[in-house]
Design a protein around this motif. Structure first.
Motif, mmCIF file in Angstrom:
data_model
loop_
_atom_site.group_PDB
_atom_site.id
_atom_site.type_symbol
_atom_site.label_atom_id
_atom_site.label_comp_id
_atom_site.label_asym_id
_atom_site.label_seq_id
_atom_site.Cartn_x
_atom_site.Cartn_y
_atom_site.Cartn_z
ATOM 1 N N ASN A 96 0.793 -1.237 0.000
ATOM 2 C CA ASN A 96 0.000 0.000 0.000
ATOM 3 C C ASN A 96 0.823 1.283 0.000
ATOM 4 O OD1 ASN A 96 -2.526 -1.375 0.001
ATOM 5 N ND2 ASN A 96 -2.147 -1.846 2.153
ATOM 6 N N ARG A 97 2.107 1.207 -0.350
ATOM 7 C CA ARG A 97 2.958 2.403 -0.483
ATOM 8 C C ARG A 97 3.646 2.337 -1.831
ATOM 9 N NH1 ARG A 97 5.279 5.370 4.351
ATOM 10 N NH2 ARG A 97 6.673 6.000 2.696
ATOM 11 N N PHE A 98 3.342 3.324 -2.674
ATOM 12 C CA PHE A 98 3.863 3.337 -4.036
ATOM 13 C C PHE A 98 4.589 4.640 -4.312
ATOM 14 C CE2 PHE A 98 0.181 0.644 -3.829
ATOM 15 C CZ PHE A 98 0.568 -0.487 -4.511
ATOM 16 N N ARG A 99 5.527 4.579 -5.246
ATOM 17 C CA ARG A 99 6.222 5.761 -5.731
ATOM 18 C C ARG A 99 6.308 5.654 -7.248
ATOM 19 N NH1 ARG A 99 4.981 6.898 -1.458
ATOM 20 N NH2 ARG A 99 6.190 7.742 0.274
ATOM 21 N N TYR A 100 6.283 6.813 -7.886
ATOM 22 C CA TYR A 100 6.334 6.882 -9.340
ATOM 23 C C TYR A 100 7.583 7.638 -9.771
ATOM 24 C CZ TYR A 100 1.432 5.583 -9.123
ATOM 25 O OH TYR A 100 0.256 4.927 -8.881
ATOM 26 N N PRO A 101 8.420 7.046 -10.621
ATOM 27 C CA PRO A 101 9.531 7.819 -11.167
ATOM 28 C C PRO A 101 8.952 9.004 -11.950
ATOM 29 C CG PRO A 101 9.799 5.490 -11.662
ATOM 30 C CD PRO A 101 8.419 5.674 -11.112
ATOM 31 N N GLU A 102 9.525 10.163 -11.760
ATOM 32 C CA GLU A 102 9.003 11.350 -12.448
ATOM 33 C C GLU A 102 8.965 11.133 -13.956
ATOM 34 O OE1 GLU A 102 9.606 16.180 -12.532
ATOM 35 O OE2 GLU A 102 11.035 14.960 -11.430
ATOM 36 N N SER A 103 9.942 10.420 -14.491
ATOM 37 C CA SER A 103 9.970 10.180 -15.935
ATOM 38 C C SER A 103 8.780 9.352 -16.409
ATOM 39 C CB SER A 103 11.275 9.496 -16.341
ATOM 40 O OG SER A 103 11.373 8.224 -15.729
ATOM 41 N N SER A 104 8.287 8.426 -15.577
ATOM 42 C CA SER A 104 7.136 7.616 -16.002
ATOM 43 C C SER A 104 5.868 8.460 -16.008
ATOM 44 C CB SER A 104 6.967 6.366 -15.139
ATOM 45 O OG SER A 104 6.515 6.673 -13.843
ATOM 46 N N VAL A 105 5.762 9.414 -15.093
ATOM 47 C CA VAL A 105 4.598 10.312 -15.075
ATOM 48 C C VAL A 105 4.657 11.243 -16.282
ATOM 49 C CG1 VAL A 105 3.374 12.096 -13.780
ATOM 50 C CG2 VAL A 105 4.372 10.140 -12.579
ATOM 51 N N ARG A 106 5.846 11.767 -16.592
ATOM 52 C CA ARG A 106 6.010 12.632 -17.766
ATOM 53 C C ARG A 106 5.660 11.873 -19.045
ATOM 54 N NH1 ARG A 106 8.977 17.223 -17.238
ATOM 55 N NH2 ARG A 106 9.855 17.575 -15.180
ATOM 56 N N ALA A 107 6.134 10.627 -19.157
ATOM 57 C CA ALA A 107 5.856 9.820 -20.347
ATOM 58 C C ALA A 107 4.365 9.531 -20.468
ATOM 59 C CB ALA A 107 6.646 8.517 -20.283
ATOM 60 N N PHE A 108 3.716 9.279 -19.341
ATOM 61 C CA PHE A 108 2.274 9.034 -19.328
ATOM 62 C C PHE A 108 1.528 10.252 -19.875
ATOM 63 C CE2 PHE A 108 -1.831 9.256 -17.117
ATOM 64 C CZ PHE A 108 -2.368 8.016 -17.424
ATOM 65 N N ILE A 109 1.907 11.443 -19.413
ATOM 66 C CA ILE A 109 1.264 12.675 -19.882
ATOM 67 C C ILE A 109 1.554 12.882 -21.367
ATOM 68 C CG2 ILE A 109 1.262 15.191 -19.679
ATOM 69 C CD1 ILE A 109 1.953 14.745 -16.668
ATOM 70 N N ALA A 110 2.810 12.754 -21.764
ATOM 71 C CA ALA A 110 3.201 12.988 -23.152
ATOM 72 C C ALA A 110 2.484 12.042 -24.109
ATOM 73 C CB ALA A 110 4.714 12.853 -23.302
ATOM 74 N N ALA A 111 2.275 10.800 -23.688
ATOM 75 C CA ALA A 111 1.603 9.816 -24.540
ATOM 76 C C ALA A 111 0.137 10.155 -24.766
ATOM 77 C CB ALA A 111 1.723 8.420 -23.921
ATOM 78 N N ARG A 112 -0.418 10.996 -23.918
ATOM 79 C CA ARG A 112 -1.826 11.354 -24.030
ATOM 80 C C ARG A 112 -2.051 12.773 -24.542
ATOM 81 N NH1 ARG A 112 -0.659 7.460 -21.252
ATOM 82 N NH2 ARG A 112 -2.055 5.760 -20.806
ATOM 83 N N LEU A 113 -0.972 13.454 -24.907
ATOM 84 C CA LEU A 113 -1.053 14.806 -25.429
ATOM 85 C C LEU A 113 -1.708 14.769 -26.796
ATOM 86 C CD1 LEU A 113 -0.226 17.721 -24.838
ATOM 87 C CD2 LEU A 113 1.922 17.248 -26.026
ATOM 88 N N ARG A 114 -2.731 15.570 -26.981
ATOM 89 C CA ARG A 114 -3.482 15.597 -28.243
ATOM 90 C C ARG A 114 -3.560 17.015 -28.772
ATOM 91 N NH1 ARG A 114 -2.609 11.055 -27.378
ATOM 92 N NH2 ARG A 114 -4.027 9.334 -27.165
ATOM 93 N N GLY A 115 -3.721 17.126 -30.092
ATOM 94 C CA GLY A 115 -4.014 18.402 -30.707
ATOM 95 C C GLY A 115 -2.816 19.275 -31.042
ATOM 96 N N THR A 116 -1.613 18.703 -31.005
ATOM 97 C CA THR A 116 -0.443 19.495 -31.356
ATOM 98 C C THR A 116 0.687 18.574 -31.791
ATOM 99 O OG1 THR A 116 1.152 21.140 -30.601
ATOM 100 C CG2 THR A 116 0.410 19.546 -28.977
ATOM 101 N N ASP A 117 1.526 19.097 -32.653
ATOM 102 C CA ASP A 117 2.725 18.350 -33.051
ATOM 103 C C ASP A 117 3.935 18.833 -32.268
ATOM 104 O OD1 ASP A 117 1.417 16.783 -34.936
ATOM 105 O OD2 ASP A 117 1.658 18.291 -36.499
ATOM 106 N N ALA A 118 3.716 19.864 -31.432
ATOM 107 C CA ALA A 118 4.819 20.405 -30.644
ATOM 108 C C ALA A 118 5.190 19.431 -29.536
ATOM 109 C CB ALA A 118 4.407 21.746 -30.040
#
Length: 79
Positions: A47-69
């Motif tokens: 019941n104790r988890f940690r997320y590498p910041e890079s995995s959170v960034r990759a998760f967000i980037a993979a869901r970015l829509r509406g731009t090629d930037a």
């Protein structure tokens, strides 16, 4: 977590990861249970988890829509 250069990556609590993504901790919990949230994550103890910041960034980037930037997190430009 250390990368190939030996640098230690910042590990985020579920609250920090949820805030970074813009969702509730409950959503993050549900995503982890369903296998649809940021991966990899570290189970520090039951019941104790940690997320590498890079995995959170990759998760967000993979869901970015509406731009090629490329996606750049606030405060991280030029790194």
């Amino acid at each position: 977590m250390a990368d190939d250069t030996g640098a230690t990556e910042r590990m985020l609590t579920p609250a920090q990861a949820a805030r970074m993504i813009g969702v509730t901790r409950r959503s993050l919990y549900n995503w982890r249970r369903n296998g649809t949230g940021p991966e990899p994550y570290v189970e520090v103890s039951p019941n104790r988890f940690r997320y590498p910041e890079s995995s959170v960034r990759a998760f967000i980037a993979a869901r970015l829509r509406g731009t090629d930037a490329p996606f750049v997190m606030p405060g991280k430009a030029g790194e």
